[in-house]
Design an enzyme around this catalytic site. Sequence first.
Site, PDB file in Angstrom:
ATOM      1  CB  CYS A 122      -0.950  -0.155   1.120  1.00 44.26           C
ATOM      2  SG  CYS A 122      -1.829  -1.378   1.222  1.00 44.26           S
ATOM      3  CG  HIS A 255      -3.215   3.431   1.873  1.00 42.26           C
ATOM      4  ND1 HIS A 255      -3.647   3.235   0.577  1.00 42.26           N
ATOM      5  CD2 HIS A 255      -3.160   2.369   2.762  1.00 42.26           C
ATOM      6  CE1 HIS A 255      -4.088   1.768   1.019  1.00 42.26           C
ATOM      7  NE2 HIS A 255      -3.993   1.347   2.041  1.00 42.26           N
ATOM      8  CG  ASN A 285      -6.731  -0.827   1.265  1.00 37.08           C
ATOM      9  OD1 ASN A 285      -6.048  -0.590   0.415  1.00 37.08           O
ATOM     10  ND2 ASN A 285      -6.174  -1.318   2.634  1.00 37.08           N
TER      11      ASN A 285
END
Length: 328
Positions: A122, A255, A285
């Site tokens: 990520c 993020h 996500n």
Amino acid sequence: MTLYSKIIGTGSYLPEKRVTNNELAAQLAAKGIETSDEWIVSRSGISARHYAEPEQASSDLGVLAARQALDAAGLQPDDIDLIIVASSTPDFFGSFPSTACIVQKKLGMTNNCAAVDVQAVCSGFVYAMASADSFIKSGLHKNVLVIGAEVFSRILNFEDRTTCVLFGDGAGAIVMTASEEPGILSCKLHADGRHSDILSIPGNVAGGAVAGSAYLYMDGQAVFKLAVSVLEKVAYEALEAADMTADKIDWLIPHQANIRIMNGTARKLGMSPEKMVVTVDQHGNTSAASIPLALDAAVRDGRVKKGDIVLMEGVGGGFTWGAVLARM
């Protein structure tokens, strides 16, 4: 002449298949797994996610985002002299040929430019931006296409409600170019392999078969605790490196993993929630794709304007984290 890098184009793509929390809950209920829209939203802020079609690979999503970024930058594919793709779900098992090379092929490029993948989960897009910044500042490359692309739906265990409700597929891209004026103001990257076990796919290949698990595993509490701590620290490191204070930030683009982590970071920086770009509710996500997806959304709807100071930061498996401070 001192060389700098700046962002001159953004793009994004989300697969057509959109799955709401209620739709996902119904699918899981058929397997005897209980969840609900309220349960998912209260823990993550996610309302929906997008899933790629079986024939769509990360490169396909990345190419669609890249074309938008190239159009916004006013460039053709062969104007690019380096492609960097951040992805934890590459087109090919074993990660070669690189997804960046496949993107190059699908864009119809003939200039034999360099192409490479970056793997920091990520945090991948932040790592890729920092790499592009270094390549440009060195004078080695002029126009760099940076892509974050993921098909995380392929590695989710849909019998584990603690993870399968959180992730989605998508891609985002930017074009970075050499500039006489600073665009990227600072970059800070970190990793701590001692925490490699809290977010991983704990399997490998042996004798042509998967040994261990090919599904994503996450210790949610451990990730949450570590993420909040490191994101605050790296944000201030990036600000200090640019000789800047948090009140100068126009937009925070973290993020897009969990709204509670995101809100916690904004509070620690003393920033109003209105100054944080939030898209996690619409696509979940998307790992390395989440920051460029959010950036492109904010650029296209007019929130992020030329000259704005934007702080982008990510945290992911490895354990990795980093931040990039940029003037748009």
